[in-house]
Design a protein around this motif. Sequence first.
Motif, mmCIF file in Angstrom:
data_model
loop_
_atom_site.group_PDB
_atom_site.id
_atom_site.type_symbol
_atom_site.label_atom_id
_atom_site.label_comp_id
_atom_site.label_asym_id
_atom_site.label_seq_id
_atom_site.Cartn_x
_atom_site.Cartn_y
_atom_site.Cartn_z
ATOM 1 N N GLY A 208 -3.952 1.946 2.672
ATOM 2 C CA GLY A 208 -4.543 0.629 2.493
ATOM 3 C C GLY A 208 -5.817 0.650 1.664
ATOM 4 N N ASP A 209 -6.844 -0.061 2.167
ATOM 5 C CA ASP A 209 -8.114 -0.182 1.426
ATOM 6 C C ASP A 209 -8.876 1.133 1.341
ATOM 7 N N SER A 210 -8.482 2.120 2.153
ATOM 8 C CA SER A 210 -9.184 3.404 2.120
ATOM 9 C C SER A 210 -8.778 4.260 0.921
ATOM 10 N N LEU A 211 -7.619 3.960 0.344
ATOM 11 C CA LEU A 211 -7.111 4.803 -0.746
ATOM 12 C C LEU A 211 -8.084 4.898 -1.926
ATOM 13 N N PRO A 212 -8.661 3.784 -2.406
ATOM 14 C CA PRO A 212 -9.604 3.907 -3.541
ATOM 15 C C PRO A 212 -10.845 4.723 -3.208
ATOM 16 N N ARG A 213 -11.146 4.890 -1.926
ATOM 17 C CA ARG A 213 -12.341 5.639 -1.526
ATOM 18 C C ARG A 213 -12.049 7.116 -1.279
ATOM 19 N N MET A 214 -10.800 7.532 -1.487
ATOM 20 C CA MET A 214 -10.461 8.950 -1.406
ATOM 21 C C MET A 214 -10.657 9.590 -2.772
ATOM 22 N N ASP A 215 -11.058 10.832 -2.793
ATOM 23 C CA ASP A 215 -11.270 11.579 -4.032
ATOM 24 C C ASP A 215 -9.971 12.318 -4.370
ATOM 25 N N VAL A 216 -9.107 11.662 -5.136
ATOM 26 C CA VAL A 216 -7.799 12.247 -5.460
ATOM 27 C C VAL A 216 -7.987 13.267 -6.577
ATOM 28 N N VAL A 217 -7.981 14.544 -6.209
ATOM 29 C CA VAL A 217 -8.214 15.599 -7.199
ATOM 30 C C VAL A 217 -6.931 16.012 -7.903
ATOM 31 N N ALA A 218 -5.781 15.724 -7.284
ATOM 32 C CA ALA A 218 -4.510 16.108 -7.900
ATOM 33 C C ALA A 218 -3.383 15.316 -7.259
#
Length: 291
Positions: A208-218
């Motif tokens: 949900g809304d937390s996805l943009p606040r994760m640091d997707v490194v790969a």
Amino acid sequence: MELRTLNYFRTVADEGNITNAANVLHVTQPTLSRQIAQLEAELGQPLFVRGHGGVELTERGTILYRYACDILDLASKAEADVGAPGTSVNGVVHIGAGETKAMGLLGRAMRAVRQTYPGISFDVRDGTTAELMELLVKGFLDVLLECDLQPHENLNCMQLPVSDVWGAIVREDSPLAKLDVVTRQDLEGQAVMLSSQGLGRKFGTWAGDSLPRMDVVATYELPLNCKFLVEEDCGALITYGGLVDDWPRGGLCFRELAPKLEARHGLLWRKTLTTPQTQVFLDELRRVCAG
């Protein structure tokens, strides 16, 4: 454009050298060169760039190479399926599968089939659902083990009595390893590695809304290589439990997502007459699932 000519073309592309390809094909070099030249004249396009060290595909040659591989592989499959003796069941069952523990069920069925029909063998191809679905529709695969089963009106489906649970695979010294379960808020600000498919499907909805606040490194298509990135402290790998977290080298642990996120799987096949060997496999898999 004949199959023989396409086979010549593919062999030259694979070998990268006319002389080597001629030896593989058991033809003379002038004969092979003439066949390639005739194919280029027929298509009106150069297919190879010639150099002192060999040949390389042109842009148009690369396009033809993809078609040639598909055509030749499908022709070989058709010849094997149609030409199989009618008095006995043998041949190859072509299976596509994503990475999941559900393969264990298929393995049990495969072992039982081989005990009764030793002439049946299996070709298992790994890949993403999108890649494998295309191969199934085109006829290169007989069945597809789809992870996170979706509705398919134009395909036969057998839901498997097994599911996978999503979670985070982390190093044992990671702060996430100290948690009993991992929530979406726990992953905010954390370096994570996510499935390129999962981003647009279940995990994306879960995050949900937390996805943009994760640091997707790969992002990944299949998770095994990312296991080594976890070992190097690149981040948490979000995937199914039991795939790479029980690796013998250890040092990693798995923490389920909360709320719980599960994926149920199923076997898909086309609504056309199956080959005898595929039908034997499907019948045995039904018995395995029922037992």
